[in-house]
Design an enzyme around this catalytic site. Structure first.
Site, mmCIF file in Angstrom:
data_model
loop_
_atom_site.group_PDB
_atom_site.id
_atom_site.type_symbol
_atom_site.label_atom_id
_atom_site.label_comp_id
_atom_site.label_asym_id
_atom_site.label_seq_id
_atom_site.Cartn_x
_atom_site.Cartn_y
_atom_site.Cartn_z
ATOM 1 N N ASN A 1 -9.809 62.063 51.599
ATOM 2 C CA ASN A 1 -10.556 63.327 51.644
ATOM 3 C C ASN A 1 -12.005 63.148 51.193
ATOM 4 O O ASN A 1 -12.699 64.116 50.914
ATOM 5 C CB ASN A 1 -9.861 64.386 50.779
ATOM 6 C CG ASN A 1 -9.716 63.950 49.331
ATOM 7 O OD1 ASN A 1 -10.193 62.881 48.933
ATOM 8 N ND2 ASN A 1 -9.044 64.754 48.532
ATOM 9 N N HIS B 1 -12.960 61.511 48.405
ATOM 10 C CA HIS B 1 -13.193 61.475 46.953
ATOM 11 C C HIS B 1 -13.623 60.086 46.496
ATOM 12 O O HIS B 1 -13.301 59.080 47.116
ATOM 13 C CB HIS B 1 -11.996 62.022 46.163
ATOM 14 C CG HIS B 1 -10.806 61.131 46.053
ATOM 15 N ND1 HIS B 1 -9.535 61.539 46.382
ATOM 16 C CD2 HIS B 1 -10.673 59.865 45.617
ATOM 17 C CE1 HIS B 1 -8.685 60.564 46.160
ATOM 18 N NE2 HIS B 1 -9.354 59.529 45.697
ATOM 19 N N GLU C 1 -12.712 64.874 43.112
ATOM 20 C CA GLU C 1 -12.046 65.460 44.279
ATOM 21 C C GLU C 1 -12.980 66.478 44.944
ATOM 22 O O GLU C 1 -13.907 66.987 44.312
ATOM 23 C CB GLU C 1 -10.767 66.179 43.827
ATOM 24 C CG GLU C 1 -9.713 65.264 43.207
ATOM 25 C CD GLU C 1 -8.768 64.654 44.226
ATOM 26 O OE1 GLU C 1 -9.134 64.578 45.426
ATOM 27 O OE2 GLU C 1 -7.676 64.243 43.820
ATOM 28 N N ASP D 1 -12.403 55.336 36.298
ATOM 29 C CA ASP D 1 -11.488 56.394 35.880
ATOM 30 C C ASP D 1 -10.227 55.865 35.210
ATOM 31 O O ASP D 1 -9.958 54.660 35.224
ATOM 32 C CB ASP D 1 -11.124 57.285 37.089
ATOM 33 C CG ASP D 1 -10.772 56.484 38.343
ATOM 34 O OD1 ASP D 1 -10.529 55.268 38.231
ATOM 35 O OD2 ASP D 1 -10.741 57.069 39.437
HETATM 36 C C1 GLP Z 1 -7.640 56.781 43.767
HETATM 37 C C2 GLP Z 1 -8.750 56.185 42.897
HETATM 38 C C3 GLP Z 1 -10.017 55.949 43.702
HETATM 39 C C4 GLP Z 1 -9.696 55.186 44.975
HETATM 40 C C5 GLP Z 1 -8.759 56.007 45.830
HETATM 41 C C6 GLP Z 1 -8.390 55.323 47.147
HETATM 42 O O1 GLP Z 1 -7.759 58.149 43.854
HETATM 43 N N1 GLP Z 1 -9.041 57.026 41.759
HETATM 44 O O2 GLP Z 1 -10.966 55.237 42.904
HETATM 45 O O3 GLP Z 1 -10.880 54.898 45.692
HETATM 46 O O4 GLP Z 1 -7.567 56.244 45.081
HETATM 47 O O5 GLP Z 1 -7.419 54.371 46.909
HETATM 48 P P1 GLP Z 1 -6.962 53.270 47.954
HETATM 49 O O6 GLP Z 1 -7.982 52.171 47.869
HETATM 50 O O7 GLP Z 1 -5.631 52.811 47.445
HETATM 51 O O8 GLP Z 1 -6.915 53.895 49.285
#
Ligand code: GLP
Length: 247
Positions: free
Chosen positions: A136, A138, A143, A67
């Site tokens: 959540n 995702h 989402e 993304d």
């Molecule tokens: C963002 C990214 C995801 C990632 C998520 C969790 O939303 N788009 O790809 O998995 O955050 O991030 P973290 O690893 O910092 O908890």
């Protein structure tokens, strides 16, 4: 599905790096689907270390990222392109022209998404897709919602995600409100999936994703239908699964 329990974040990072290394060693021309967020940083650091020792060669590797924020250029230090360059690509012998991230500067969402789907097809699909997981459930920026989105699409970020991301920006106004993300079909088409998680904030999402009903309300739950998923998670993130006696 194989679940590897890591003692802590460092252990998770090393185990995940071992799995990704094996993929690169067994198939030097591999296509890796990569992820951002704080979770993969330790794994990337480990891969860099092994590259520096001469154990890994990225010269034939292609990468496609999950993304990117809409509206941010790759030079913006909050863009996911910038994240990938500074956390991995700048430190290894990868050909940057074969590292793909959705084009955040393309204002035409349809074009940006179509272009990215074409890129994923043109590289021959993804051999191994790395995923983090949101609190959540995702994955990428898919989402929770009423339906699984199939291919690359433009997402309106939820209020909670905008707030969570605000800590990285000078002010709330600077936080992008939209992002381009691979869809569930893109992710599920990867031959192998490597999901990594660490910390108690992920315990609920991990339990629901791996053992709960398959529903777009918990996007990662779709992974239960994939043939080849490896999960590497630390004890804190596995705590609810342990508590339920499932592992
Ligand atoms: C963002 C990214 C995801 C990632 C998520 C969790 O939303 N788009 O790809 O998995 O955050 O991030 P973290 O690893 O910092 O908890």
């Amino acid at each position: 599905m194989i679940i590897y329990a890591g003692k802590d974040y460092y252990d998770v990072s090393r185990k995940a790096a071992n799995i990704m290394s094996a993929q690169i060693i067994m198939k030097p021309r591999t296509v890796l689907g990569l992820a951002t967020g704080s979770t993969p940083v330790g794994m990337y650091r480990q891969l860099i270390e092994w590259y520096e020792k001469g154990d890994l060669d990225f010269s034939q590797v292609t990468t496609v990222n999950l993304d990117e924020y809409k509206g941010l250029s790759g030079n913006n230090n909050q863009s996911y392109r910038y994240f990938m360059n500074t956390n991995l690509f700048d430190h290894i012998n990868i050909d940057k022209s074969r590292t793909y991230v959705p084009n955040g500067l393309e204002e035409d969402s349809r074009k940006a998404c179509e272009d990215y789907n074409k890129i994923i097809r043109s590289v021959g699909g993804i051999d191994m897709q790395l995923l983090g997981i949101g609190g959540n459930g995702h994955i990428g920026f898919n989402e929770p919602g009423e339906a699984f989105e199939k291919e690359t699409h433009c997402v309106d970020l939820t209020e909670s995600t905008i707030k969570a991301n605000a800590r990285f920006f000078a002010s709330m106004d600077e936080v992008p409100k939209q992002a381009y993300t691979m869809g569930i079909k893109n992710i599920m088409s990867a031959k192998k999936i490597l999901l990594i998680a660490a910390g108690s904030a992920k315990a609920d999402a991990l339990y629901k994703s791996l053992y709960g009903p398959i529903t777009p309300n918990v996007p990662a739950s779709i992974l239960q239908l994939h043939q080849d998923v490896t999960v590497v998670a630390d004890e804190e993130s596995l705590s609810l699964i342990r508590e339920k006696g499932l592992l």
